[in-house]
Scaffold this motif. Structure first.
Motif, PDB file in Angstrom:
ATOM      1  N   SER A 142       4.756  42.456 -12.239  1.00 26.62           N
ATOM      2  CA  SER A 142       3.992  41.243 -12.035  1.00 26.62           C
ATOM      3  C   SER A 142       2.809  41.593 -11.144  1.00 26.62           C
ATOM      4  O   SER A 142       2.856  42.591 -10.430  1.00 26.62           O
ATOM      5  CB  SER A 142       4.861  40.163 -11.377  1.00 26.62           C
ATOM      6  OG  SER A 142       4.134  38.968 -11.182  1.00 26.62           O
ATOM      7  N   HIS A 143       1.756  40.777 -11.188  1.00 32.33           N
ATOM      8  CA  HIS A 143       0.562  41.142 -10.424  1.00 32.33           C
ATOM      9  C   HIS A 143       0.834  41.181  -8.928  1.00 32.33           C
ATOM     10  O   HIS A 143       0.614  42.200  -8.267  1.00 32.33           O
ATOM     11  CB  HIS A 143      -0.573  40.168 -10.723  1.00 32.33           C
ATOM     12  CG  HIS A 143      -1.811  40.463  -9.925  1.00 32.33           C
ATOM     13  ND1 HIS A 143      -2.463  41.671  -9.993  1.00 32.33           N
ATOM     14  CD2 HIS A 143      -2.499  39.707  -9.018  1.00 32.33           C
ATOM     15  CE1 HIS A 143      -3.506  41.660  -9.173  1.00 32.33           C
ATOM     16  NE2 HIS A 143      -3.538  40.477  -8.578  1.00 32.33           N
ATOM     17  N   ALA A 144       1.305  40.062  -8.365  1.00 30.02           N
ATOM     18  CA  ALA A 144       1.531  40.005  -6.920  1.00 30.02           C
ATOM     19  C   ALA A 144       2.955  40.377  -6.545  1.00 30.02           C
ATOM     20  O   ALA A 144       3.209  40.824  -5.425  1.00 30.02           O
ATOM     21  CB  ALA A 144       1.208  38.614  -6.396  1.00 30.02           C
ATOM     22  N   GLY A 145       3.888  40.181  -7.456  1.00 27.27           N
ATOM     23  CA  GLY A 145       5.292  40.462  -7.177  1.00 27.27           C
ATOM     24  C   GLY A 145       6.176  39.406  -7.812  1.00 27.27           C
ATOM     25  O   GLY A 145       5.752  38.688  -8.719  1.00 27.27           O
ATOM     26  N   ILE A 146       7.376  39.312  -7.301  1.00 21.11           N
ATOM     27  CA  ILE A 146       8.330  38.335  -7.828  1.00 21.11           C
ATOM     28  C   ILE A 146       8.948  37.568  -6.660  1.00 21.11           C
ATOM     29  O   ILE A 146       9.325  38.166  -5.650  1.00 21.11           O
ATOM     30  CB  ILE A 146       9.405  39.016  -8.707  1.00 21.11           C
ATOM     31  CG1 ILE A 146      10.301  37.984  -9.370  1.00 21.11           C
ATOM     32  CG2 ILE A 146      10.198  40.045  -7.938  1.00 21.11           C
ATOM     33  CD1 ILE A 146      11.144  38.555 -10.506  1.00 21.11           C
ATOM     34  N   SER A 147       8.992  36.265  -6.773  1.00 18.06           N
ATOM     35  CA  SER A 147       9.439  35.422  -5.669  1.00 18.06           C
ATOM     36  C   SER A 147      10.830  35.827  -5.173  1.00 18.06           C
ATOM     37  O   SER A 147      11.752  36.007  -5.976  1.00 18.06           O
ATOM     38  CB  SER A 147       9.492  33.960  -6.128  1.00 18.06           C
ATOM     39  OG  SER A 147      10.193  33.161  -5.191  1.00 18.06           O
ATOM     40  N   GLY A 193       0.640  44.904  -7.970  1.00 18.60           N
ATOM     41  CA  GLY A 193      -0.662  45.306  -7.443  1.00 18.60           C
ATOM     42  C   GLY A 193      -1.115  44.307  -6.399  1.00 18.60           C
ATOM     43  O   GLY A 193      -0.356  43.961  -5.506  1.00 18.60           O
ATOM     44  N   HIS A 194      -2.396  43.856  -6.475  1.00 16.09           N
ATOM     45  CA  HIS A 194      -2.897  42.717  -5.720  1.00 16.09           C
ATOM     46  C   HIS A 194      -3.120  42.982  -4.230  1.00 16.09           C
ATOM     47  O   HIS A 194      -3.625  42.115  -3.530  1.00 16.09           O
ATOM     48  CB  HIS A 194      -1.913  41.542  -5.880  1.00 16.09           C
ATOM     49  CG  HIS A 194      -2.374  40.248  -5.262  1.00 16.09           C
ATOM     50  ND1 HIS A 194      -3.590  39.654  -5.578  1.00 16.09           N
ATOM     51  CD2 HIS A 194      -1.788  39.434  -4.331  1.00 16.09           C
ATOM     52  CE1 HIS A 194      -3.710  38.518  -4.889  1.00 16.09           C
ATOM     53  NE2 HIS A 194      -2.640  38.373  -4.121  1.00 16.09           N
ATOM     54  N   TRP A 195      -2.791  44.160  -3.720  1.00 20.55           N
ATOM     55  CA  TRP A 195      -2.721  44.310  -2.276  1.00 20.55           C
ATOM     56  C   TRP A 195      -3.220  45.694  -1.870  1.00 20.55           C
ATOM     57  O   TRP A 195      -2.451  46.566  -1.496  1.00 20.55           O
ATOM     58  CB  TRP A 195      -1.281  44.095  -1.823  1.00 20.55           C
ATOM     59  CG  TRP A 195      -1.112  43.733  -0.389  1.00 20.55           C
ATOM     60  CD1 TRP A 195      -2.037  43.817   0.608  1.00 20.55           C
ATOM     61  CD2 TRP A 195       0.087  43.231   0.220  1.00 20.55           C
ATOM     62  NE1 TRP A 195      -1.503  43.402   1.799  1.00 20.55           N
ATOM     63  CE2 TRP A 195      -0.200  43.026   1.584  1.00 20.55           C
ATOM     64  CE3 TRP A 195       1.361  42.935  -0.255  1.00 20.55           C
ATOM     65  CZ2 TRP A 195       0.757  42.543   2.483  1.00 20.55           C
ATOM     66  CZ3 TRP A 195       2.297  42.466   0.634  1.00 20.55           C
ATOM     67  CH2 TRP A 195       1.996  42.263   1.987  1.00 20.55           C
ATOM     68  N   SER A 196      -4.538  45.887  -1.912  1.00 19.01           N
ATOM     69  CA  SER A 196      -5.096  47.212  -1.630  1.00 19.01           C
ATOM     70  C   SER A 196      -4.887  47.633  -0.180  1.00 19.01           C
ATOM     71  O   SER A 196      -4.814  48.836   0.118  1.00 19.01           O
ATOM     72  CB  SER A 196      -6.586  47.247  -1.973  1.00 19.01           C
ATOM     73  OG  SER A 196      -7.312  46.311  -1.209  1.00 19.01           O
ATOM     74  N   PHE A 242      10.493  48.897  -4.897  1.00 20.93           N
ATOM     75  CA  PHE A 242       9.172  48.309  -5.092  1.00 20.93           C
ATOM     76  C   PHE A 242       8.125  49.411  -5.169  1.00 20.93           C
ATOM     77  O   PHE A 242       8.150  50.370  -4.389  1.00 20.93           O
ATOM     78  CB  PHE A 242       8.853  47.344  -3.955  1.00 20.93           C
ATOM     79  CG  PHE A 242       9.910  46.286  -3.772  1.00 20.93           C
ATOM     80  CD1 PHE A 242       9.945  45.166  -4.596  1.00 20.93           C
ATOM     81  CD2 PHE A 242      10.878  46.423  -2.795  1.00 20.93           C
ATOM     82  CE1 PHE A 242      10.921  44.201  -4.440  1.00 20.93           C
ATOM     83  CE2 PHE A 242      11.866  45.458  -2.625  1.00 20.93           C
ATOM     84  CZ  PHE A 242      11.881  44.344  -3.452  1.00 20.93           C
ATOM     85  N   ILE A 243       7.173  49.257  -6.098  1.00 20.66           N
ATOM     86  CA  ILE A 243       6.132  50.270  -6.306  1.00 20.66           C
ATOM     87  C   ILE A 243       4.778  49.578  -6.325  1.00 20.66           C
ATOM     88  O   ILE A 243       4.476  48.790  -7.221  1.00 20.66           O
ATOM     89  CB  ILE A 243       6.365  51.051  -7.614  1.00 20.66           C
ATOM     90  CG1 ILE A 243       7.746  51.725  -7.582  1.00 20.66           C
ATOM     91  CG2 ILE A 243       5.264  52.099  -7.817  1.00 20.66           C
ATOM     92  CD1 ILE A 243       8.173  52.332  -8.896  1.00 20.66           C
ATOM     93  N   SER A 244       3.956  49.862  -5.310  1.00 23.18           N
ATOM     94  CA  SER A 244       2.648  49.253  -5.150  1.00 23.18           C
ATOM     95  C   SER A 244       1.589  50.090  -5.860  1.00 23.18           C
ATOM     96  O   SER A 244       1.493  51.303  -5.653  1.00 23.18           O
ATOM     97  CB  SER A 244       2.323  49.153  -3.650  1.00 23.18           C
ATOM     98  OG  SER A 244       1.030  48.645  -3.444  1.00 23.18           O
TER      99      SER A 244
END
Length: 271
Positions: free
Chosen positions: A119-124, A226-229, A240-242
């Motif tokens: 998911s772009h930002a993550g999962i709740s 992603g979403h979090w440089s 978790f993999i950024s």
């Protein structure tokens, strides 16, 4: 066959093509998973979308907040700001075709054979897999329908930051968008904070990165986002993999190969 993961291309077409060339990416046998934000900030959003569209089923995309913003700008719901770099796209003869293609993408992709979630930002942290599937599918159904503009007008709200079954249907969808495309930090009770973007080293307590809040997702799943440089250089715990390397900010486009767990990167090219 190889499976690659990247995110936050942000119109950095040259870097994307160079990165894929590094690994000899072949769309006839390889798969490319992209965790959103294909467009905006970089100069070549139109080229990025045209190229990914040309890859057909080889590319697996989830929507990011900037992708949804492009759809809204194209629909006349949101203002086209200078920093978007959308002018070329909006004037293109194939913009409608590309928007219709983008509207049919989901907010989350799950591979239950490989135990992968993207998911772009993550999962709740409040969601289990069944809930995530249900509400992201509902969002996709609305956005992909022919008369999608009234729906899109309704879902913009930063106020819905906590999940309960008592939320109205539209508030559930508003929360879904916020969690999947805007989330970075949570309060200890799992309420989303969508204001702070900085590194966890400097964010005020009691905020915590969403991935440190106890989750209902089985630990066997690898969760790509992603979403979090500004997370770059921060230790993100397994599973978790950024993926956001901050290419549009002059840093790099990062890519992960699933089969051997190897990272690849392409530095931003000066204009």
């Amino acid at each position: 066959m190889s499976t690659y993961f990247l995110s936050d291309i942000h119109g950095c077409y040259k870097e994307l093509k160079m990165l894929l060339k590094t690994v000899f990416f072949n769309h006839k046998k390889d798969n490319l998973w992209i965790a959103g934000d294909l467009v905006s900030r970089g100069p070549d959003s139109l080229k990025v979308l045209r190229y990914l569209y040309s890859l057909g089923d080889a590319v697996k995309i989830v929507l990011g907040n900037h992708d949804i913003n492009l759809i809204a700008v194209h629909a006349g719901i949101k203002q086209n700001k200078k920093e978007n770099f959308f002018d070329e796209f909006l004037a293109a003869s194939d913009s409608i075709e590309l928007i219709d293609w983008l509207r049919c993408k989901s907010l989350i992709k799950i591979d239950e054979n490989k135990n992968i979630i993207m998911s772009h930002a993550g999962i709740s942290p409040q969601w289990d897999i069944k809930t995530a599937k249900m509400y992201t599918c509902d969002f996709k159904k609305h956005l992909s329908q022919k008369n999608y503009i009234p729906f899109l007008k309704k879902i913009y709200s930063y106020n819905i930051n906590f999940w309960t079954n008592n939320l109205s249907r539209y508030d559930q969808l508003r929360y879904t968008v916020n969690a999947c495309t805007r989330m970075r930090y949570c309060y200890p009770d799992s309420r989303l904070n969508m204001l702070y973007k900085q590194s966890p080293n400097i964010v005020p307590k009691p905020l915590q990165p969403w991935f440190l809040i106890p989750s209902k997702i089985p630990k066997i799943y690898s969760i790509f986002f992603g979403h979090w440089s500004s997370l770059k250089g921060t230790i993100v715990p397994k599973p978790f993999i950024s993926l956001d390397g901050g290419c549009c900010w002059g840093e790099e486009l990062m890519m992960f190969r699933w089969e051997d767990k190897k990272w690849f990167s392409q530095s931003a090219i000066s204009s």
